[in-house]
Scaffold this motif. Sequence first.
Motif, PDB file in Angstrom:
ATOM      1  N   TYR A   1      -0.143   0.981  -2.760  1.00  0.00           N
ATOM      2  CA  TYR A   1      -1.547   1.254  -3.074  1.00  0.00           C
ATOM      3  C   TYR A   1      -1.649   2.194  -4.271  1.00  0.00           C
ATOM      4  CZ  TYR A   1      -6.304   3.067  -2.463  1.00  0.00           C
ATOM      5  OH  TYR A   1      -7.596   3.459  -2.663  1.00  0.00           O
ATOM      6  N   TYR A   2      -0.715   3.141  -4.352  1.00  0.00           N
ATOM      7  CA  TYR A   2      -0.712   4.093  -5.459  1.00  0.00           C
ATOM      8  C   TYR A   2       0.046   3.596  -6.682  1.00  0.00           C
ATOM      9  CZ  TYR A   2      -2.518   7.629  -2.233  1.00  0.00           C
ATOM     10  OH  TYR A   2      -3.298   8.327  -1.344  1.00  0.00           O
TER      11      TYR A   2
ATOM     12  N   GLY B   1      -1.954  -7.108   1.878  1.00  0.00           N
ATOM     13  CA  GLY B   1      -3.260  -6.575   2.241  1.00  0.00           C
ATOM     14  C   GLY B   1      -3.551  -5.230   1.615  1.00  0.00           C
ATOM     15  N   ILE B   2      -3.208  -5.091   0.348  1.00  0.00           N
ATOM     16  CA  ILE B   2      -3.386  -3.798  -0.329  1.00  0.00           C
ATOM     17  C   ILE B   2      -4.806  -3.701  -0.855  1.00  0.00           C
ATOM     18  CG2 ILE B   2      -2.515  -2.261  -2.132  1.00  0.00           C
ATOM     19  CD1 ILE B   2       0.180  -3.704  -1.860  1.00  0.00           C
TER      20      ILE B   2
ATOM     21  N   ARG C   1      -6.393   2.653   4.140  1.00  0.00           N
ATOM     22  CA  ARG C   1      -6.853   3.666   5.097  1.00  0.00           C
ATOM     23  C   ARG C   1      -6.319   3.385   6.500  1.00  0.00           C
ATOM     24  NH1 ARG C   1     -10.095   7.182   2.907  1.00  0.00           N
ATOM     25  NH2 ARG C   1     -11.234   6.684   0.991  1.00  0.00           N
ATOM     26  N   ARG C   2      -6.286   2.113   6.869  1.00  0.00           N
ATOM     27  CA  ARG C   2      -5.744   1.755   8.180  1.00  0.00           C
ATOM     28  C   ARG C   2      -4.258   2.101   8.259  1.00  0.00           C
ATOM     29  NH1 ARG C   2      -7.530  -3.003   8.202  1.00  0.00           N
ATOM     30  NH2 ARG C   2      -5.678  -4.113   7.471  1.00  0.00           N
ATOM     31  N   SER C   3      -3.516   1.802   7.203  1.00  0.00           N
ATOM     32  CA  SER C   3      -2.080   2.083   7.208  1.00  0.00           C
ATOM     33  C   SER C   3      -1.800   3.582   7.141  1.00  0.00           C
ATOM     34  CB  SER C   3      -1.405   1.378   6.025  1.00  0.00           C
ATOM     35  OG  SER C   3      -1.202   0.013   6.319  1.00  0.00           O
ATOM     36  N   ARG C   4      -2.602   4.300   6.405  1.00  0.00           N
ATOM     37  CA  ARG C   4      -2.425   5.758   6.359  1.00  0.00           C
ATOM     38  C   ARG C   4      -2.594   6.354   7.759  1.00  0.00           C
ATOM     39  NH1 ARG C   4      -3.187  10.119   2.547  1.00  0.00           N
ATOM     40  NH2 ARG C   4      -3.795  11.999   3.680  1.00  0.00           N
TER      41      ARG C   4
END
Length: 252
Positions: free
Chosen positions: A114-115, A155-156, A162-165
């Motif tokens: 994501y980053y 799914g990025i 937010r879900r993965s975090r």
Amino acid sequence: MAKPVLYQFPVSHYCEKVRWALDIKKVDYEARNLLPLFHMPVIFRRTRQNKVPVLKLDGRYIADSATIIQTLEERFPSAPALFPKDESEREEALEWAAFADREIGPHMRRTAYYYLLDHPRLMFEILTEGQNTVGRMAFRTSQRVVIRAMKEGMGITERGYRRSRDRLVAALDRLDQALADRTYLVGERFSVADLTTAALLSPLVLPPEAPFQFPGEIPPELQQFMDEFAERPSVDWVRRMYREHRGRPATA
């Protein structure tokens, strides 16, 4: 025995699981570095699926990092053992490994990318690690397509991130609690539980003992994300597992 061949992405923390197991077992192997998207026909022809890592061992192609490590344990059972001898400890170690595969691996990958995906030059260096000039040139012409496929396939999105975090934070909370009064996750020695968990968290730590080293400067937003977790007991534990149990043997 013919030299085993590991088909991999150097950056992949799932591939790092297998590299670490091979090195723990002192198996001399050849690393075959692949390019995302370009890897599909290579892997599908051998396994009828498209994911790495894949290990060629004793003439067989073995897919899935957990299956590969189990196969290595069966093939090289005492060099040293990664699965505890005690049945209850063995079951607990496998439960921790499955937990890390489920609750850390995919969520660590999604949050990291994501980053990173919006930094094309950096992504080029990360994804072409170990490639020759021809491979790098081929990837450059298709990088936009690859990045788009990665975003869709993993799914990025903001919602996915937010879900993965949240899942990653919950996993670290559980690890912090489990490691409060112990050195290893199971028993008194390093096992598949520790190897799997530490390897899958390695992108959060970037330990100097890991074979893959981040190319260039870490983007500020990723560094800030990493700094948020830097003082966690579980993150310090990952550093120690790498320092005490991970070498960087050269492969062909």
